[in-house]
Design a protein around this motif. Structure first.
Motif, PDB file in Angstrom:
ATOM      1  N   ASP A   1      55.222  55.522  61.491  1.00  0.00           N
ATOM      2  CA  ASP A   1      55.378  56.332  60.839  1.00  0.00           C
ATOM      3  C   ASP A   1      57.357  56.895  61.311  1.00  0.00           C
ATOM      4  OD1 ASP A   1      54.006  57.071  58.851  1.00  0.00           O
ATOM      5  OD2 ASP A   1      53.198  58.436  60.334  1.00  0.00           O
ATOM      6  N   SER A   2      57.339  56.841  63.039  1.00  0.00           N
ATOM      7  CA  SER A   2      58.767  57.934  63.019  1.00  0.00           C
ATOM      8  C   SER A   2      59.937  56.373  62.545  1.00  0.00           C
ATOM      9  CB  SER A   2      58.446  57.805  65.009  1.00  0.00           C
ATOM     10  OG  SER A   2      57.777  56.405  65.994  1.00  0.00           O
ATOM     11  N   VAL A   3      59.225  54.794  63.153  1.00  0.00           N
ATOM     12  CA  VAL A   3      59.761  53.370  63.017  1.00  0.00           C
ATOM     13  C   VAL A   3      60.226  53.358  61.554  1.00  0.00           C
ATOM     14  CG1 VAL A   3      59.612  51.063  62.456  1.00  0.00           C
ATOM     15  CG2 VAL A   3      58.568  51.782  64.610  1.00  0.00           C
ATOM     16  N   LEU A   4      59.212  53.416  60.555  1.00  0.00           N
ATOM     17  CA  LEU A   4      59.866  53.806  58.894  1.00  0.00           C
ATOM     18  C   LEU A   4      61.062  54.887  58.460  1.00  0.00           C
ATOM     19  CD1 LEU A   4      56.298  52.934  57.398  1.00  0.00           C
ATOM     20  CD2 LEU A   4      58.515  51.433  58.358  1.00  0.00           C
ATOM     21  N   SER A   5      60.949  55.903  58.997  1.00  0.00           N
ATOM     22  CA  SER A   5      61.499  57.540  58.915  1.00  0.00           C
ATOM     23  C   SER A   5      62.348  57.134  59.859  1.00  0.00           C
ATOM     24  CB  SER A   5      60.992  58.551  59.454  1.00  0.00           C
ATOM     25  OG  SER A   5      60.808  58.744  60.714  1.00  0.00           O
ATOM     26  N   SER A   6      62.773  56.871  60.860  1.00  0.00           N
ATOM     27  CA  SER A   6      64.392  56.391  61.811  1.00  0.00           C
ATOM     28  C   SER A   6      65.366  54.976  60.936  1.00  0.00           C
ATOM     29  CB  SER A   6      63.651  55.793  62.452  1.00  0.00           C
ATOM     30  OG  SER A   6      63.127  54.226  63.438  1.00  0.00           O
ATOM     31  N   ASN A   7      64.112  54.118  60.605  1.00  0.00           N
ATOM     32  CA  ASN A   7      64.646  53.318  59.883  1.00  0.00           C
ATOM     33  C   ASN A   7      65.696  53.470  58.570  1.00  0.00           C
ATOM     34  OD1 ASN A   7      65.284  50.258  58.860  1.00  0.00           O
ATOM     35  ND2 ASN A   7      63.696  49.953  57.794  1.00  0.00           N
ATOM     36  N   ALA A   8      64.429  54.264  58.252  1.00  0.00           N
ATOM     37  CA  ALA A   8      65.443  55.225  56.337  1.00  0.00           C
ATOM     38  C   ALA A   8      66.800  55.670  56.155  1.00  0.00           C
ATOM     39  CB  ALA A   8      63.905  55.621  55.825  1.00  0.00           C
ATOM     40  N   GLU A   9      66.309  56.058  57.340  1.00  0.00           N
ATOM     41  CA  GLU A   9      67.646  57.580  57.244  1.00  0.00           C
ATOM     42  C   GLU A   9      68.933  56.528  58.077  1.00  0.00           C
ATOM     43  OE1 GLU A   9      66.112  60.595  60.493  1.00  0.00           O
ATOM     44  OE2 GLU A   9      64.531  61.154  59.507  1.00  0.00           O
ATOM     45  N   SER A  10      68.361  55.312  59.018  1.00  0.00           N
ATOM     46  CA  SER A  10      69.740  54.400  58.950  1.00  0.00           C
ATOM     47  C   SER A  10      70.389  54.202  58.012  1.00  0.00           C
ATOM     48  CB  SER A  10      69.010  53.974  60.383  1.00  0.00           C
ATOM     49  OG  SER A  10      68.740  52.692  59.892  1.00  0.00           O
ATOM     50  N   VAL A  11      69.407  53.574  56.923  1.00  0.00           N
ATOM     51  CA  VAL A  11      70.545  53.035  55.594  1.00  0.00           C
ATOM     52  C   VAL A  11      70.709  54.077  55.046  1.00  0.00           C
ATOM     53  CG1 VAL A  11      70.254  51.594  54.250  1.00  0.00           C
ATOM     54  CG2 VAL A  11      68.431  51.504  56.037  1.00  0.00           C
ATOM     55  N   SER A  12      72.281  53.951  54.966  1.00  0.00           N
ATOM     56  CA  SER A  12      72.648  54.818  53.928  1.00  0.00           C
ATOM     57  C   SER A  12      73.640  54.306  52.366  1.00  0.00           C
ATOM     58  CB  SER A  12      74.025  55.655  55.083  1.00  0.00           C
ATOM     59  OG  SER A  12      74.594  54.424  55.173  1.00  0.00           O
ATOM     60  N   ASP A  13      73.237  54.845  51.841  1.00  0.00           N
ATOM     61  CA  ASP A  13      74.173  54.846  50.540  1.00  0.00           C
ATOM     62  C   ASP A  13      75.559  54.969  49.985  1.00  0.00           C
ATOM     63  OD1 ASP A  13      74.774  53.927  47.768  1.00  0.00           O
ATOM     64  OD2 ASP A  13      73.420  55.296  47.075  1.00  0.00           O
ATOM     65  N   PRO A  14      77.189  53.956  50.731  1.00  0.00           N
ATOM     66  CA  PRO A  14      78.134  54.035  50.488  1.00  0.00           C
ATOM     67  C   PRO A  14      78.357  55.249  49.059  1.00  0.00           C
ATOM     68  CG  PRO A  14      77.364  52.296  50.985  1.00  0.00           C
ATOM     69  CD  PRO A  14      75.950  52.731  50.855  1.00  0.00           C
ATOM     70  N   VAL A  15      77.736  54.709  47.632  1.00  0.00           N
ATOM     71  CA  VAL A  15      78.384  55.860  46.719  1.00  0.00           C
ATOM     72  C   VAL A  15      78.049  56.606  46.459  1.00  0.00           C
ATOM     73  CG1 VAL A  15      77.822  55.878  44.408  1.00  0.00           C
ATOM     74  CG2 VAL A  15      77.877  53.242  45.308  1.00  0.00           C
ATOM     75  N   SER A  16      76.883  57.381  47.030  1.00  0.00           N
ATOM     76  CA  SER A  16      75.942  58.693  47.817  1.00  0.00           C
ATOM     77  C   SER A  16      77.611  59.405  49.165  1.00  0.00           C
ATOM     78  CB  SER A  16      74.930  58.781  48.939  1.00  0.00           C
ATOM     79  OG  SER A  16      74.131  58.340  47.462  1.00  0.00           O
ATOM     80  N   GLU A  17      77.659  58.556  50.121  1.00  0.00           N
ATOM     81  CA  GLU A  17      78.783  59.025  50.692  1.00  0.00           C
ATOM     82  C   GLU A  17      79.926  59.512  50.557  1.00  0.00           C
ATOM     83  OE1 GLU A  17      78.965  56.696  54.297  1.00  0.00           O
ATOM     84  OE2 GLU A  17      76.390  57.227  54.664  1.00  0.00           O
ATOM     85  N   LEU A  18      80.259  58.885  49.269  1.00  0.00           N
ATOM     86  CA  LEU A  18      81.950  58.687  48.847  1.00  0.00           C
ATOM     87  C   LEU A  18      81.742  60.007  47.877  1.00  0.00           C
ATOM     88  CD1 LEU A  18      82.621  55.170  47.980  1.00  0.00           C
ATOM     89  CD2 LEU A  18      83.828  56.542  49.435  1.00  0.00           C
ATOM     90  N   ARG A  19      80.952  59.889  46.810  1.00  0.00           N
ATOM     91  CA  ARG A  19      80.090  61.220  45.859  1.00  0.00           C
ATOM     92  C   ARG A  19      80.403  62.103  46.190  1.00  0.00           C
ATOM     93  NH1 ARG A  19      75.265  60.055  44.241  1.00  0.00           N
ATOM     94  NH2 ARG A  19      76.527  58.870  42.751  1.00  0.00           N
TER      95      ARG A  19
END
Length: 138
Positions: free
Chosen positions: A62-80
């Motif tokens: 669970d920690s491996v999957l959740s940390s991996n999911a959090e590290s991948v960010s959507d640049p479009v969402s950040e720009l928005r």
């Protein structure tokens, strides 16, 4: 990196999928060892799989999957978010979106429906931009 690819293609949803992903190579090695007459090594690999690899995968999956999911960010969402917060002007926002959408991700290029995805992302961004502009005008 590999976990990101598996997640983006919908192959890795939870810890059960991670267990399968980890177990398959072990089972191939165990089968090959047994097939070639190395039964002692096959038994040792089985013991390592059952008593070490699987418990560690189940406990830390669970920690491996959740940390991996959090590290991948959507640049479009950040720009928005930056645009809505007022950190970017409308022109800066549009240039950044155009730059992002004109540069395909490595994962997107390998997908056969990349153009459709690009069109959907562009339409979504345009509708978000129009909505924000309408809200500012009011």
């Amino acid at each position: 990196m590999a976990l990101t690819w598996f997640r983006s293609n919908g192959l890795l949803e939870d810890v059960g999928d991670l267990v399968v992903l980890v177990s398959v190579p072990f089972l191939v090695v165990i089968s090959a060892l047994a097939l070639f007459g190395f039964t002692t090594l096959a038994a040792l690999a089985s013991i390592i799989l059952v008593f070490v690899v699987l418990p560690v995968t189940l406990l830390s999956g669970d920690s491996v999957l959740s940390s991996n999911a959090e590290s991948v960010s959507d640049p479009v969402s950040e720009l928005r978010e930056r645009y809505v917060a007022g950190e970017l002007s409308e022109d800066e926002f549009e240039r950044a979106i155009d730059r992002h959408l004109s540069t395909p991700d490595r994962d997107d290029v390998s997908k056969p429906d990349w153009n459709r995805q690009l069109d959907e992302r562009t339409k979504a961004m345009e509708s978000d931009r129009d909505r924000v502009l309408d809200d500012e005008r009011r």
